[in-house]
Enzyme design. Structure first.
Site, short mmCIF file in Angstrom:
data_model
loop_
_atom_site.label_atom_id
_atom_site.label_comp_id
_atom_site.label_asym_id
_atom_site.label_seq_id
_atom_site.Cartn_x
_atom_site.Cartn_y
_atom_site.Cartn_z
N ASP A 22 58.16 -92.16 101.63
CA ASP A 22 59.33 -92.65 100.91
C ASP A 22 59.12 -92.60 99.40
O ASP A 22 58.02 -92.34 98.91
CB ASP A 22 59.63 -94.10 101.31
CG ASP A 22 60.09 -94.24 102.74
OD1 ASP A 22 60.62 -93.26 103.29
OD2 ASP A 22 59.92 -95.35 103.31
N TYR B 169 47.38 -94.98 107.07
CA TYR B 169 47.95 -95.45 105.81
C TYR B 169 47.12 -96.60 105.27
O TYR B 169 46.57 -97.40 106.03
CB TYR B 169 49.39 -95.93 106.01
CG TYR B 169 50.41 -94.83 106.08
CD1 TYR B 169 51.09 -94.41 104.93
CD2 TYR B 169 50.70 -94.18 107.27
CE1 TYR B 169 52.03 -93.40 104.98
CE2 TYR B 169 51.64 -93.17 107.34
CZ TYR B 169 52.30 -92.78 106.18
OH TYR B 169 53.22 -91.78 106.23
#
Length: 242
Positions: A51, A107
């Site tokens: 994003d 992540y």
């Protein structure tokens, strides 16, 4: 045509996300424009679509180029066209698909309670996070295979909301003079903004603003308590496993 595997790092503060944008401010736009400048017209596939504001240490790409290009030659000409906000770390000839062949994505999220300089603001999130023990208690709720329909933002092409999280934990460390909590979440894949919604839920539990029962209810798609993801600037796509 030859298929290439590229490993890149990028500064998400300079892009509106990985995917192509109408104003050409996506990471994919920058890479495809650089390839086009070399006479290479190819769609660039990424292991994960980050994003706006999200960074990557080791994003993996696949694309095709004419046979007169080899890895060494292409690296030499492509790397300068991506700098400074995208770094081409490695390039090799490999017949694979960056997204569909990936087995796991890892992540990391960096969070500090007190940011001492504005120059790190795009790269380390700042805010209270409560206790480390509480964060890890909440993170454990997400391991395993779940339907993450209530832990995603609208959008994205996927029709299957089920994902498996193999490991999720948090630990403390010092980063450039700042005591930080580092969240690490490893899963087979993630829905849009899912990682940030998960971390937000854990932080809110640690701050005693929601309960474990509310987290579990959202995991089981009974009631959504957490609807706003935590800020994007602390998140990094750290590694892709094949």
């Amino acid at each position: 045509m030859r298929c290439f595997k590229a490993t890149i790092a990028y500064d998400g503060a300079y892009f509106l996300g990985y995917a192509k944008q109408p104003n050409k401010l996506g990471v994919q736009d920058k890479i495809e424009d650089a390839l086009n400048a070399l006479g290479i017209k190819s769609v660039v596939i990424a292991a994960g679509r980050t994003d706006k504001g999200v960074h990557a240490n080791n994003q993996v790409l696949s694309f095709h180029a004419p046979k007169h290009w080899n890895a060494a030659k292409l690296f030499y000409y492509l790397a300068p066209k991506l700098a400074p906000h995208i770094v081409l770390k490695k390039l090799e000839e490999k017949n694979f698909h960056a997204r569909f062949d990936a087995q796991k994505r890892a992540y990391r999220y960096l969070l500090t309670k007190n940011l001492k300089t504005p120059f790190l603001a795009p790269y380390i999130a700042c805010g209270d996070y409560g206790s480390l023990d509480a964060l890890n208690t909440a993170l454990k709720q997400f391991t395993g295979k779940h339907d993450f329909s209530m832990f995603k933002k609208e959008g994205g092409a996927t029709t299957n909301p089920k994902r498996t999280i193999f490991n999720a934990f948090a630990y403390k460390t010092f980063i450039i003079g700042h005591e930080c909590v580092v969240f690490k979440i490893i899963g087979d894949a993630f829905l849009r903004s899912s990682v940030r919604l998960i971390i937000q839920a854990c932080v809110q539990y640690s701050l005693e603003k929601i309960t474990l029962a509310e987290i579990q209810a959202q995991i089981h798609n009974l009631k959504a308590t957490i609807r706003t993801p935590i800020m994007a600037n602390g998140l990094y796509l750290h590694r892709v496993y094949y």
